[in-house]
Design an enzyme around this catalytic site. Structure first.
Site, PDB file in Angstrom:
ATOM      1  N   GLU A 232       0.823  -1.217   0.000  1.00 26.71           N
ATOM      2  CA  GLU A 232       0.000   0.000   0.000  1.00 26.71           C
ATOM      3  C   GLU A 232       0.845   1.250   0.000  1.00 26.71           C
ATOM      4  OE1 GLU A 232      -0.209   2.046   2.923  1.00 26.71           O
ATOM      5  OE2 GLU A 232      -0.330   0.727   4.678  1.00 26.71           O
TER       6      GLU A 232
ATOM      7  N   ARG B 216       0.837  -2.368  12.424  1.00 21.26           N
ATOM      8  CA  ARG B 216       0.151  -3.347  11.573  1.00 21.26           C
ATOM      9  C   ARG B 216      -0.335  -2.732  10.264  1.00 21.26           C
ATOM     10  NH1 ARG B 216      -0.394  -7.977  14.362  1.00 21.26           N
ATOM     11  NH2 ARG B 216      -1.850  -8.827  12.816  1.00 21.26           N
TER      12      ARG B 216
ATOM     13  N   CYS C 157       7.688  -1.630  -1.708  1.00 24.19           N
ATOM     14  CA  CYS C 157       8.817  -2.559  -1.774  1.00 24.19           C
ATOM     15  C   CYS C 157       9.941  -2.207  -0.817  1.00 24.19           C
ATOM     16  CB  CYS C 157       9.350  -2.638  -3.198  1.00 24.19           C
ATOM     17  SG  CYS C 157      10.096  -1.106  -3.830  1.00 24.19           S
TER      18      CYS C 157
ATOM     19  N   HIS D 241      12.586  -0.273  -7.541  1.00 26.19           N
ATOM     20  CA  HIS D 241      12.141  -1.485  -6.862  1.00 26.19           C
ATOM     21  C   HIS D 241      13.313  -2.115  -6.118  1.00 26.19           C
ATOM     22  CE1 HIS D 241       9.626  -4.851  -5.898  1.00 26.19           C
ATOM     23  NE2 HIS D 241      10.417  -5.705  -6.499  1.00 26.19           N
TER      24      HIS D 241
ATOM     25  N   ASP E 185      10.846 -11.801  -2.827  1.00 27.75           N
ATOM     26  CA  ASP E 185      10.215 -10.505  -3.094  1.00 27.75           C
ATOM     27  C   ASP E 185       8.781 -10.508  -2.556  1.00 27.75           C
ATOM     28  OD1 ASP E 185       9.354  -8.070  -4.020  1.00 27.75           O
ATOM     29  OD2 ASP E 185      10.168  -8.332  -6.041  1.00 27.75           O
TER      30      ASP E 185
END
Length: 269
Positions: free
Chosen positions: A37, A62, A67, A105, A119
């Protein structure tokens, strides 16, 4: 930063050892427990690559993350267990946009009997570690594969009911300065896809759920189901029910989300 709290966060109850069964189990657990997110980027809140900040957000509060956070946290946990872990610098859709994508990334290599691509920060398409070799498999609802391409790069490709989506990387230690620069750019630049659009994704077994802007998509091996969210309250409810995310501040984003949706889809909305 307690390893036991991370393991509890992802629902892993075993006794972790630096071996392949543990790596597989951790990867599956993390991929299904922690959503991808970009809510903080949308809310104009700084996103840090500092391990303690990532831990506080994803474990203590939480939340999910992108990435740099997800694979940053996973890499820390694996090293705590005793795995040989390297951070890799990748470029999402480098095949279309060129080398300027490199650094957008972060993924991981873990060395065991052979090197594995790890990943948990690409939205949930990769369920288990993937041997770093020319090969492919089905991680339903996705077909995934690794291939070798020119320039010494590997290409990871995912596909499910749509065009392929990929990232390229070299099997070499990451350029940390480049990762940091790209992490900053993706948070603030008007052309960043994460600035332009809200994205939340999570894998649940062989089902993949996404909120992208106003659209809630549920995908499995059979096909996809899409629903247009009608209000800010529906957005908050969708994040809670599908991703276990309690972020009521996203209500403030609703006007911009609707404007973006109208600009993209117009009468097709």
């Amino acid at each position: 930063m307690k390893l036991s709290d991370y393991l509890s966060r992802i629902g892993y109850s075993g006794s972790p050892q630096p071996d392949l069964p543990t790596l597989r189990a951790l990867h599956v657990a993390h991929a299904q427990a922690v959503p991808f997110e970009n809510l903080d980027v949308q809310l104009r809140r700084p996103v840090s690559m500092d391990p303690s900040a990532i831990y506080e957000k994803l474990v203590t509060r939480r939340r999910g993350g992108w990435c740099y956070e997800q694979n940053g946290l996973m890499g820390w946990a694996l090293r705590e267990i005793g795995f040989d872990v390297s951070r890799l610098c990748a470029g999402v859709m480098r095949e279309a946009a060129g080398d300027g994508q490199l650094g957008n990334h972060l993924c991981l290599r873990v060395n065991l009997d052979r090197p594995y691509l790890v990943d948990v920060g690409f939205g949930g398409s990769l369920l288990e570690p993937l041997p770093l070799a020319i090969d492919g498999r089905v991680d339903a609802p996705y077909r995934i594969e690794l291939s070798r391409i020119d320039g010494g790069y590997w290409r990871f490709t995912e596909q499910a009911h749509s065009d392929p989506f990929s990232f390229d990387f070299k099997d070499a230690s990451a350029d940390e300065a480049l990762l940091a620069a790209k992490c900053e750019w993706l948070q603030v630049h008007a052309e960043s896809p994460f600035v332009r659009n809200l994205v939340v994704q999570r894998r649940r077994g062989d089902t993949h759920v996404t909120v992208r802007g106003r659209v809630l998509t549920t995908m499995n091996a059979v096909g996809t189901d899409k629903r247009l969210l009608a209000s800010a309250d529906e957005l908050v409810d969708a994040l809670r029910e599908n991703f276990q995310l309690e972020v009521p501040d996203v209500r403030s984003l609703w006007p911009a989300i609707c404007e973006r949706h109208e600009a993209l889809f117009g009468e097709r909305a």
